[in-house]
Design an enzyme around this catalytic site. Structure first.
Site, mmCIF file in Angstrom:
data_model
loop_
_atom_site.group_PDB
_atom_site.id
_atom_site.type_symbol
_atom_site.label_atom_id
_atom_site.label_comp_id
_atom_site.label_asym_id
_atom_site.label_seq_id
_atom_site.Cartn_x
_atom_site.Cartn_y
_atom_site.Cartn_z
ATOM 1 N N MET A 179 -11.656 -7.291 -9.137
ATOM 2 C CA MET A 179 -12.484 -8.133 -8.280
ATOM 3 C C MET A 179 -13.967 -7.819 -8.484
ATOM 4 O O MET A 179 -14.685 -8.537 -9.161
ATOM 5 C CB MET A 179 -12.090 -7.967 -6.804
ATOM 6 C CG MET A 179 -12.883 -8.878 -5.878
ATOM 7 S SD MET A 179 -12.231 -8.990 -4.191
ATOM 8 C CE MET A 179 -12.297 -7.310 -3.646
ATOM 9 N N SER A 180 -14.446 -6.745 -7.864
ATOM 10 C CA SER A 180 -15.891 -6.473 -7.807
ATOM 11 C C SER A 180 -16.533 -6.381 -9.180
ATOM 12 O O SER A 180 -17.616 -6.942 -9.403
ATOM 13 C CB SER A 180 -16.157 -5.171 -7.048
ATOM 14 O OG SER A 180 -15.568 -5.215 -5.779
ATOM 15 N N HIS A 216 0.812 -1.222 0.000
ATOM 16 C CA HIS A 216 0.000 0.000 0.000
ATOM 17 C C HIS A 216 0.842 1.268 0.000
ATOM 18 O O HIS A 216 0.320 2.355 0.217
ATOM 19 C CB HIS A 216 -0.942 -0.017 1.208
ATOM 20 C CG HIS A 216 -1.833 -1.220 1.217
ATOM 21 N ND1 HIS A 216 -1.522 -2.362 1.924
ATOM 22 C CD2 HIS A 216 -2.990 -1.475 0.568
ATOM 23 C CE1 HIS A 216 -2.478 -3.267 1.721
ATOM 24 N NE2 HIS A 216 -3.370 -2.755 0.901
ATOM 25 N N GLY A 269 -10.959 -0.442 -8.120
ATOM 26 C CA GLY A 269 -11.802 0.487 -8.866
ATOM 27 C C GLY A 269 -11.395 0.701 -10.303
ATOM 28 O O GLY A 269 -11.813 1.671 -10.939
ATOM 29 N N HIS A 289 -5.607 0.606 -3.058
ATOM 30 C CA HIS A 289 -6.532 0.666 -4.175
ATOM 31 C C HIS A 289 -6.395 2.011 -4.902
ATOM 32 O O HIS A 289 -6.258 3.045 -4.284
ATOM 33 C CB HIS A 289 -7.974 0.422 -3.711
ATOM 34 C CG HIS A 289 -8.567 1.489 -2.826
ATOM 35 N ND1 HIS A 289 -8.255 1.670 -1.510
ATOM 36 C CD2 HIS A 289 -9.468 2.473 -3.111
ATOM 37 C CE1 HIS A 289 -8.933 2.683 -0.997
ATOM 38 N NE2 HIS A 289 -9.681 3.190 -1.932
#
Length: 197
Positions: free
Chosen positions: A175-176, A101, A155, A121
């Protein structure tokens, strides 16, 4: 640039297998990130994927080197905090990617022997509500500071691919957008097309 799918730990084993088979032609790898499943369930998932001829070389086990070793899967993605040098000594046949991160974490991961890093992210995402996205400035610094592949997550939309390609990353992890879609195959193909045009 590679496309890596990251499972979202919200599907049954059978649902996940069907989704992974549908998107397999469009992805380079999948991180099996099923935190709520037991080791026995993850082993069952992997064994069932093998039975339906899902490409083992595309599988990356999240955080469980013992399972990867047992199932002869080459790569493990480590979350922050797990001691990479110790695990490399314990499992010399495995390759380890590390989730990071910050630039500092990325430098340490490379020094410790990580084969790649996954940074995020980047952009606003439903899986990190209320957390400020990190954007691409640090990502650019990480890419220029490391010699190992750098992947980005968080995102990312197909419309971001060209901008991220200019940063010099090795690939994106999604992912999402894929696993929360009613049409995951179509979404995976959108990313594939954005990467390969």
């Amino acid at each position: 640039m590679k496309l890596i799918a990251v499972t979202n730990d919200r599907m049954s084993i059978d649902e996940l297998i069907q989704t992974l088979l549908a998107i397999e032609p469009y992805i380079d790898a999948v991180i099996l990130r099923e935190k709520s499943k037991t080791d026995t369930e993850i082993l069952k998932l992997i064994q069932k994927l093998k039975e339906v001829n899902f490409n083992v070389k595309k599988m990356i086990v999240h955080g469980k080197p013992t399972i990867a070793n047992t199932e002869q899967i080459d790569k493990v993605q480590l979350p922050g905090g797990l001691p990479l040098p110790d695990l490399m000594r314990q499992y010399p046949a495995l390759l380890f990617g590390k989730s990071v991160h910050s630039l500092e974490e990325a430098i340490v991961a490379e020094a410790d022997g990580a084969e790649s890093v996954l940074y995020g992210h980047l952009f606003k995402t439903n899986s990190k509500p209320g957390l400020q996205p990190r954007g691409t400035d640090d990502l650019r610094r990480i890419v220029s500071s490391l010699t190992i592949p750098v992947y980005a997550i968080g995102g990312i939309r197909p419309s971001h691919i060209e901008r991220l390609r200019e940063v010099g990353i090795a690939g994106v992890a999604i992912m999402s957008t894929i696993f929360e879609s009613e049409h995951p195959k179509n979404i995976a193909k959108e990313y594939y097309d954005a990467i390969h045009t």
